[in-house]
Design a protein around this motif. Structure first.
Motif, PDB file in Angstrom:
ATOM      1  N   PHE A   1     -17.715 -13.568  11.503  1.00 59.56           N
ATOM      2  CA  PHE A   1     -16.926 -12.726  12.627  1.00 59.56           C
ATOM      3  C   PHE A   1     -15.327 -13.153  11.503  1.00 59.56           C
ATOM      4  N   ASP A   2     -14.736 -12.181  10.924  1.00 57.46           N
ATOM      5  CA  ASP A   2     -12.927 -12.517   9.803  1.00 57.46           C
ATOM      6  C   ASP A   2     -12.029 -12.971  11.331  1.00 57.46           C
ATOM      7  N   GLY A   3     -12.290 -12.056  11.855  1.00 55.52           N
ATOM      8  CA  GLY A   3     -10.677 -12.249  12.921  1.00 55.52           C
ATOM      9  C   GLY A   3     -11.041 -10.848  13.912  1.00 55.52           C
ATOM     10  N   ILE A   4      -9.652 -10.819  14.828  1.00 54.94           N
ATOM     11  CA  ILE A   4      -9.586 -10.482  16.124  1.00 54.94           C
ATOM     12  C   ILE A   4      -9.026  -8.688  15.371  1.00 54.94           C
ATOM     13  N   GLY A   5      -9.870  -7.407  15.984  1.00 53.03           N
ATOM     14  CA  GLY A   5      -9.031  -6.337  15.374  1.00 53.03           C
ATOM     15  C   GLY A   5      -9.707  -5.409  13.726  1.00 53.03           C
ATOM     16  N   ASN A   6      -9.546  -4.413  14.194  1.00 52.85           N
ATOM     17  CA  ASN A   6     -10.099  -3.769  12.607  1.00 52.85           C
ATOM     18  C   ASN A   6      -9.022  -4.074  11.558  1.00 52.85           C
ATOM     19  N   ALA A   7      -8.503  -4.412  11.477  1.00 52.32           N
ATOM     20  CA  ALA A   7      -7.293  -4.851  10.320  1.00 52.32           C
ATOM     21  C   ALA A   7      -8.119  -5.782  10.239  1.00 52.32           C
ATOM     22  N   ALA A   8      -8.046  -7.088  10.093  1.00 54.77           N
ATOM     23  CA  ALA A   8      -9.121  -8.260   9.504  1.00 54.77           C
ATOM     24  C   ALA A   8     -10.137  -8.234  10.010  1.00 54.77           C
ATOM     25  N   ASN A   9     -10.528  -7.372   9.926  1.00 55.13           N
ATOM     26  CA  ASN A   9     -11.774  -7.070   9.246  1.00 55.13           C
ATOM     27  C   ASN A   9     -12.716  -5.512   8.205  1.00 55.13           C
TER      28      ASN A   9
ATOM     29  N   SER B   1      -5.734 -16.567  16.423  1.00 52.68           N
ATOM     30  CA  SER B   1      -6.418 -15.461  16.973  1.00 52.68           C
ATOM     31  C   SER B   1      -7.594 -15.673  17.379  1.00 52.68           C
ATOM     32  N   LEU B   2      -8.819 -16.623  16.654  1.00 56.40           N
ATOM     33  CA  LEU B   2      -9.787 -16.696  16.993  1.00 56.40           C
ATOM     34  C   LEU B   2     -10.263 -17.822  17.750  1.00 56.40           C
ATOM     35  N   ILE B   3      -9.351 -18.638  17.360  1.00 53.65           N
ATOM     36  CA  ILE B   3      -9.376 -19.639  19.400  1.00 53.65           C
ATOM     37  C   ILE B   3      -8.678 -19.281  20.520  1.00 53.65           C
ATOM     38  N   ARG B   4      -7.838 -18.234  20.403  1.00 54.26           N
ATOM     39  CA  ARG B   4      -8.141 -17.530  21.938  1.00 54.26           C
ATOM     40  C   ARG B   4      -9.158 -16.694  22.073  1.00 54.26           C
ATOM     41  N   PHE B   5      -9.538 -16.234  21.576  1.00 52.98           N
ATOM     42  CA  PHE B   5     -10.761 -15.151  21.910  1.00 52.98           C
ATOM     43  C   PHE B   5     -11.830 -16.357  22.510  1.00 52.98           C
ATOM     44  N   ALA B   6     -11.921 -17.316  22.018  1.00 55.39           N
ATOM     45  CA  ALA B   6     -12.670 -18.262  21.994  1.00 55.39           C
ATOM     46  C   ALA B   6     -12.260 -18.356  24.010  1.00 55.39           C
ATOM     47  N   LEU B   7     -11.230 -19.247  23.757  1.00 54.69           N
ATOM     48  CA  LEU B   7     -10.771 -19.268  25.375  1.00 54.69           C
ATOM     49  C   LEU B   7     -10.358 -18.382  26.228  1.00 54.69           C
TER      50      LEU B   7
ATOM     51  N   ALA C   1      -4.229  -8.352  23.211  1.00 56.66           N
ATOM     52  CA  ALA C   1      -3.623  -6.862  22.569  1.00 56.66           C
ATOM     53  C   ALA C   1      -2.782  -7.531  21.029  1.00 56.66           C
ATOM     54  N   GLY C   2      -1.839  -8.285  20.781  1.00 53.47           N
ATOM     55  CA  GLY C   2      -1.511  -8.345  20.163  1.00 53.47           C
ATOM     56  C   GLY C   2      -2.197  -9.385  18.685  1.00 53.47           C
ATOM     57  N   ASP C   3      -3.316  -9.564  19.045  1.00 51.29           N
ATOM     58  CA  ASP C   3      -4.073  -9.664  17.567  1.00 51.29           C
ATOM     59  C   ASP C   3      -4.963  -8.680  17.141  1.00 51.29           C
ATOM     60  N   VAL C   4      -5.090  -7.893  18.279  1.00 55.91           N
ATOM     61  CA  VAL C   4      -6.095  -7.156  18.061  1.00 55.91           C
ATOM     62  C   VAL C   4      -5.269  -5.633  17.109  1.00 55.91           C
ATOM     63  N   HIS C   5      -3.968  -5.442  17.214  1.00 55.25           N
ATOM     64  CA  HIS C   5      -3.095  -4.987  16.701  1.00 55.25           C
ATOM     65  C   HIS C   5      -2.551  -5.625  15.887  1.00 55.25           C
ATOM     66  N   LYS C   6      -2.604  -6.487  14.754  1.00 52.08           N
ATOM     67  CA  LYS C   6      -1.671  -7.307  14.089  1.00 52.08           C
ATOM     68  C   LYS C   6      -2.110  -6.940  12.808  1.00 52.08           C
TER      69      LYS C   6
END
Length: 683
Positions: A274-282, A325-331, A616-621
């Protein structure tokens, strides 16, 4: 304003503090001797009997030369050297010093042939010191292990380990950077037979101390093995309570039915890349819809009772901005994400020949992680709330004590070196999503010292349990805990984890049912554990760490430390070459090709609908650009491409990589592979 119950609890903690001092004085009188449990041929260790490697700094340790090792490995792989030299000689070994310089901890070493090397161990001296100060010491020395632990200087010596890793296959359905095993690109297939798998699982249970281990099936991509489900079933059958898969999630996302079958077989955890949140991170994985794949894998696995652990390789300047971003996703999704695993990059596999500039720019340590968590989320003080994961060994010792000598398996215990792994626990309210670091309201240092004294006294179940309850109460600060959290909640958490009272929270034993899983999930409080596991490479290698490895690899040549297998002398390349099934071309000719997702192909998913909450901010980062701005390559392939552009040269490695890409991704036969034009592929 604090609730009235908080003031009542504060009074209880004051009373418990007074009661503890009386209890502890009496408990010190005539301590009992340690017993020898059924799962060990050696007695439980008192705190003062636990050995420690040399810690602090400056200190000297045994390391490896980053240049001698590849040369020695190549000799063995080419047939010009013997594997026995790795057992009988100190191949490539040199001394290293761990020192403090300019507010950093560094490893420096000199090879008489190849010169000077150095690297960063930590960017926060106090953080590094804290980890070593609270290290409780090594576990019972491994015994009854001579046939499985015989790898020269790389031999595992202490404890049983925590996670037995079994690579079912080196085939993978992706082609990624970084990849410490160089999946799909070594030119041959190494895949375990069913007899191999059974033998490795059976052998693992013979080593003493026979602690309860997790078994993690890995690869490559383990779900490509025809024996994946059978392996999960067998591990559960012979007594392992935690069976895991280290997976990219593609097969689980594509097929809810496959997720159901895996859960029914006994899969408990999915260690999900799991590299991160959103398409850019992956996007660097070169799969068009990889983030959708991850979300569908989470949904399908969780719905069938499998817990998900997102696992992220962190590279400084490439994706360390994803930590928050990942910690916010978990929280935001506390019912579905109970654990986060971060792995600072290890420069091995395709990255072993990294340039010094890129290595220093991308080097990411456990201290970087602690500071990124604080900077990006505001959570945790690095030198207060982060502990070596071996810190929990004191509590494992206490559980061994209260469960008595008759148990067949010892308590799960993470006894690794304090430089190997760290963790911070966050208590999260699943209803309101309020959270706080556990050690912000529970004095971890003093609690551990209290529990050591309980272990040393070695009383029976009742007195040891009473002492733990008093210690937990006296070290608890109700005003720092989440608003709805209570002392009762805290005591129940300990009871649920260690099984003190016998209360039914839902079984975790191999005979657990989906109803047991659901029952355990009813707990309002999620104990979110944020872990960092830093695997070594040739630039920071320390044999004191491999000696007490808790993540051994089960192989046809015995059980080998994770770092010795994947880095170090490179036992992986040697073992896999010794036991290869076939060349890639021969394998494909006889068994066909497996599908590989690369070149920005999409994975065909039945749906992209999900119930996960996303920021949303993390997804579009956007993609992190730190290294672009400095003109530094992000991975080995890009580094090689830039070097070629500078010299206008084409190497044999270029030819090999182009050939593999055409055969595996484009499905071209070797005969059809054109010699020109040259196509540079970045996968």
């Amino acid at each position: 304003m604090h609730r009235p119950v908080k003031y009542f609890e504060k009074a209880l903690t004051v009373a418990a503090n007074g009661a503890w001092h009386v209890f502890e004085r009496l408990n010190r009188i005539s301590p009992n001797p340690s017993f020898t449990p059924a799962w060990s041929e050696k007695p439980l260790l008192k705190s003062w009997q636990k050995t420690k490697p040399t810690l602090g700094w400056p200190r000297t340790t045994d390391s490896l030369c980053p240049k001698c090792i590849p040369e020695a490995r190549d000799q063995i792989l080419n047939g010009d050297g013997e594997v026995s030299t790795l057992v009988n000689e100190k191949v490539g070994e040199i001394k290293a010093q761990i020192i403090e310089r300019d507010g950093e901890i560094r490893m420096i070493k000199d090879c008489p042939i190849h010169g000077h090397f150095e690297d960063i161990m930590a960017v926060d001296v106090e953080f590094f010191k804290h980890l070593e100060d609270v290290f409780p010491g090594r576990d019972i020395r491994a015994h009854n292990d001579e046939k499985l632990h015989n790898h020269g200087s790389s031999t595992i010596k202490h404890g049983r380990g925590s996670v037995l890793t079994i690579d079912l296959t080196n085939r993978c359905n992706m082609m990624c950077d970084p990849c410490f095993m160089d999946a799909n690109q070594v030119g041959f297939v190494h895949e375990l037979s069913w007899d191999d798998i059974k033998t490795m699982l059976d052998n693992a249970a013979t080593i003493k101390p026979k602690r309860q281990m997790s078994v993690q099936f890995s690869g490559g991509e383990p779900t490509l093995s025809p024996y994946f489900l059978d392996a999960v079933r067998y591990a559960r059958k012979i007594g392992y309570i935690s069976t895991q898969a280290a997976t990219n999630g593609i097969e689980f996302a594509k097929s809810p039915e496959f997720a159901r079958e895996a859960a029914a077989a006994g899969l408990r955890y999915a260690y999900l890349q799991f590299d991160g949140i959103g398409n850019a991170a992956n996007s660097h994985r070169r799969v068009g819809n990889l983030f959708d794949v991850k979300l569908q894998a989470v949904e399908n696995l969780y719905a069938n009772g499998v817990d998900i652990v997102p696992v992220t390789t962190l590279i400084n300047g490439v994706n360390n901005e994803q930590v928050g971003s990942l910690i916010r996703f978990a929280l935001d999704n506390p019912k579905k994400i109970p654990f986060l695993a971060f792995q600072p990059v290890s420069f091995t596999g395709r990255d072993e020949e990294v340039t010094e500039d890129r290595r220093f720019a991308q080097r990411y340590t456990l201290s970087h992680l602690a500071h990124d968590v604080k900077t990006q989320t505001g959570l945790g003080e690095p030198a207060r709330d982060w502990y070596p994961i071996s810190f929990l060994g004191t509590f494992s010792d206490w559980a061994d004590l209260i469960h008595g000598p008759g148990r067949d398996w010892g308590q799960f215990s993470c006894g690794c070196h304090p430089n190997c792994g760290v963790g911070m626990a966050i208590m999260v309210d699943k209803e309101t999503k309020e959270s706080a670091p556990v050690t912000s309201f529970l004095n971890g240092d003093r609690l551990a010292e209290d529990v050591k004294s309980l272990n040393d006294a070695a009383r029976g179940h009742f007195l040891s349990g009473l002492g733990m309850a008093l210690s937990v109460m006296r070290n608890y600060n109700p005003f720092k805990a989440p608003s709805q959290f209570t002392l009762k909640s805290l005591l129940e958490k300990f009871d649920k984890t260690y099984g003190v009272t016998g209360k039914d929270y839902g079984k975790v034993t191999p005979d657990r049912t989906f109803e047991d899983i659901e029952k355990r999930r009813q707990d309002r409080w999620n104990f979110l554990f944020i872990a960092g596991m830093w695997f070594q490479d040739l630039f920071n290698y320390d044999f004191r760490r491999t000696e007490q490895c808790i993540i051994p690899y089960a192989t046809q040549e015995g059980e080998i430390s994770f770092c010795a297998y994947n880095t170090g002398i490179g036992w992986r390349q040697i073992v896999e070459k010794m036991h290869m099934n076939a060349t890639l071309n021969k394998w494909y000719e006889e068994r066909g090709r497996h599908q590989i997702y690369a070149g920005n192909k999409d994975v065909n998913l039945p749906t992209v609908d999900h119930s996960l909450l996303l920021n949303a901010g993390d997804v579009h980062k956007g993609v992190q650009t730190d290294l672009d701005e400095k003109g530094i390559a992000k991975n080995a392939r890009e580094e090689q491409r830039l070097a070629r552009q500078a010299t206008l040269q084409r190497t044999p490695e270029d030819e090999r990589m182009e050939k593999l890409y055409r055969e595996q991704i484009m499905n071209e036969t070797p005969e059809a592979t054109p010699k020109a034009p040259i196509v540079q592929i970045d996968v």
